[in-house]
Design a protein around this motif. Structure first.
Motif, PDB file in Angstrom:
ATOM      1  N   ILE A  69       0.825  -1.206   0.000  1.00  0.00           N
ATOM      2  CA  ILE A  69       0.000   0.000   0.000  1.00  0.00           C
ATOM      3  C   ILE A  69       0.863   1.262   0.000  1.00  0.00           C
ATOM      4  N   GLU A  70       1.988   1.224   0.728  1.00  0.00           N
ATOM      5  CA  GLU A  70       2.854   2.393   0.777  1.00  0.00           C
ATOM      6  C   GLU A  70       3.337   2.797  -0.619  1.00  0.00           C
ATOM      7  N   SER A  71       3.550   1.797  -1.482  1.00  0.00           N
ATOM      8  CA  SER A  71       4.099   2.087  -2.813  1.00  0.00           C
ATOM      9  C   SER A  71       3.089   2.742  -3.742  1.00  0.00           C
TER      10      SER A  71
ATOM     11  N   ALA B  58       3.129  -1.271 -12.112  1.00  0.00           N
ATOM     12  CA  ALA B  58       3.511  -0.394 -11.004  1.00  0.00           C
ATOM     13  C   ALA B  58       2.695   0.886 -10.979  1.00  0.00           C
ATOM     14  N   ASP B  59       2.164   1.290 -12.129  1.00  0.00           N
ATOM     15  CA  ASP B  59       1.447   2.559 -12.229  1.00  0.00           C
ATOM     16  C   ASP B  59       0.032   2.412 -12.777  1.00  0.00           C
ATOM     17  N   THR B  60      -0.545   1.214 -12.697  1.00  0.00           N
ATOM     18  CA  THR B  60      -1.887   0.991 -13.238  1.00  0.00           C
ATOM     19  C   THR B  60      -2.728   0.146 -12.296  1.00  0.00           C
ATOM     20  N   LEU B  61      -3.930   0.632 -11.989  1.00  0.00           N
ATOM     21  CA  LEU B  61      -4.921  -0.104 -11.210  1.00  0.00           C
ATOM     22  C   LEU B  61      -6.124  -0.363 -12.112  1.00  0.00           C
ATOM     23  N   GLU B  62      -6.572  -1.617 -12.178  1.00  0.00           N
ATOM     24  CA  GLU B  62      -7.704  -1.963 -13.029  1.00  0.00           C
ATOM     25  C   GLU B  62      -8.729  -2.759 -12.234  1.00  0.00           C
ATOM     26  N   GLY B  63     -10.000  -2.472 -12.483  1.00  0.00           N
ATOM     27  CA  GLY B  63     -11.059  -3.203 -11.803  1.00  0.00           C
ATOM     28  C   GLY B  63     -12.403  -2.574 -12.035  1.00  0.00           C
ATOM     29  N   VAL B  64     -13.195  -2.440 -10.966  1.00  0.00           N
ATOM     30  CA  VAL B  64     -14.545  -1.897 -11.094  1.00  0.00           C
ATOM     31  C   VAL B  64     -14.806  -0.843 -10.026  1.00  0.00           C
ATOM     32  N   LYS B  65     -15.686   0.083 -10.374  1.00  0.00           N
ATOM     33  CA  LYS B  65     -16.163   1.091  -9.444  1.00  0.00           C
ATOM     34  C   LYS B  65     -17.601   0.748  -9.076  1.00  0.00           C
ATOM     35  N   ASN B  66     -17.886   0.665  -7.788  1.00  0.00           N
ATOM     36  CA  ASN B  66     -19.221   0.350  -7.295  1.00  0.00           C
ATOM     37  C   ASN B  66     -19.886   1.644  -6.839  1.00  0.00           C
ATOM     38  N   THR B  67     -20.919   2.050  -7.566  1.00  0.00           N
ATOM     39  CA  THR B  67     -21.548   3.342  -7.306  1.00  0.00           C
ATOM     40  C   THR B  67     -22.988   3.307  -7.792  1.00  0.00           C
ATOM     41  N   VAL B  68     -23.648   4.436  -7.769  1.00  0.00           N
ATOM     42  CA  VAL B  68     -25.006   4.558  -8.307  1.00  0.00           C
ATOM     43  C   VAL B  68     -24.907   4.842  -9.808  1.00  0.00           C
ATOM     44  N   ILE B  69     -25.628   4.087 -10.614  1.00  0.00           N
ATOM     45  CA  ILE B  69     -25.612   4.301 -12.061  1.00  0.00           C
ATOM     46  C   ILE B  69     -27.023   4.614 -12.548  1.00  0.00           C
ATOM     47  N   GLN B  70     -27.087   5.310 -13.662  1.00  0.00           N
ATOM     48  CA  GLN B  70     -28.385   5.705 -14.226  1.00  0.00           C
ATOM     49  C   GLN B  70     -28.945   4.590 -15.096  1.00  0.00           C
ATOM     50  N   THR B  71     -30.240   4.361 -14.969  1.00  0.00           N
ATOM     51  CA  THR B  71     -30.939   3.367 -15.783  1.00  0.00           C
ATOM     52  C   THR B  71     -32.128   4.043 -16.471  1.00  0.00           C
TER      53      THR B  71
END
Length: 280
Positions: free
Chosen positions: A159-161, A251-264
């Motif tokens: 995490i520090e990195s 080292a400089d890339t994070l990939e995944g998903v964002k969990n939030t409210v989405i419009q439908t």
């Protein structure tokens, strides 16, 4: 007043490099006064010798300091964020960080203050506490801390990195991750969201992520800039905290998903979106 082995008369100087304040707050005058006060309070502690390493003494920094190798035992800096309480009053959260040069571990303590005056009279005891803990730590403290760091390495993430400035959110100006697993998202609309970073394994769509970044504090309509204003206001009252589940793909890339409210088509709902953050 806190009394500790750090403060006794005749102690060898405890060398501290001071790097000022890191903050996304727009109250620049308060931040300037606070970081000057912290330096004065550090220098008033018996047995502590302080070297001012601020790159710009006229204002607070917006990103994590670049620590330079010196004879200091610790690098000291503070993080300040502000938020409104239910009465509309500004509350200042101050996180005081001491990074031990020997092992790079960040030791912190946090306090909330209702005004600059409260910071003026109350911060010294918090600063003394974090430094005193370093002067005479309990034997199990470092052992436990290093075990946690080893656990992070086993999951592929230190995490520090991750400390630094990141981008990737379409409605955010920048994302700042600080050492110690904290940070903030600065939106283009001027809002600031505090975040925390932790190691957490989650299986999503057959893929396993091992890093969770989550919103800290109450939701704000400005955290949903992609939604119409009325929907954003409604979401701010009921929505779960926004989270990101990431894997460190480089080292400089994070990939995944964002969990939030989405419009439908029918309004809004809790959902997930693909997300990638890149370190600048």
């Amino acid at each position: 007043m806190i009394f500790s082995p750090l403060l006794h008369a005749g102690a060898d100087d405890f060398l501290v490099d001071y790097y000022g304040v890191v903050s996304a707050s727009s109250d620049t005058n308060m931040l300037k006064m606070a970081q000057d006060v912290f330096l004065t309070q550090l220098r008033s502690i018996d047995g502590v010798k302080v070297d001012d390493k601020r790159p710009d003494i006229s204002r607070a920094a917006s990103s994590l300091p670049n620590f330079a190798s010196t004879n200091a035992k610790v690098f000291f800096y503070a993080e300040i964020s502000d938020q409104k309480n239910p009465a509309g009053q500004t509350i200042w959260n101050c996180r005081f960080n001491a990074v031990t040069q020997e092992d790079g571990i960040t030791h912190s303590t946090s306090e909330n203050y209702e005004s600059y005056y409260k910071i003026l009279v109350g911060a010294k005891s918090a600063i003394e506490k974090v430094l005193s803990d370093l002067k005479s730590p309990a034997p199990e403290f470092k052992t436990a801390d290093k075990a946690n760091l080893a656990k992070d390495f086993k999951t592929g993430i230190d995490i520090e990195s991750l400390a630094g400035t990141w981008s990737g959110e379409p409605y955010a100006d920048k994302i700042i991750i600080l050492r110690g697993g904290r940070g903030f998202v600065i939106f283009k609309n001027g809002a600031t969201m505090n975040i925390k970073i932790s190691v957490k394994s989650v299986s999503i769509g057959g893929k396993t992520t091992n890093l969770e970044i989550s919103q800290v504090g109450k939701s704000n309509a400005s955290f949903f800039p992609e939604l119409p204003r009325e929907q954003a206001l409604a979401c701010a009252r009921t929505a779960s905290p926004i989270t990101w589940n990431f894997s460190l793909t480089s080292a400089d890339t994070l990939e995944g998903v964002k969990n939030t409210v989405i419009q439908t088509n029918d309004g809004t709902e809790q959902g997930s979106l693909s997300s990638t953050w890149n370190r600048k």
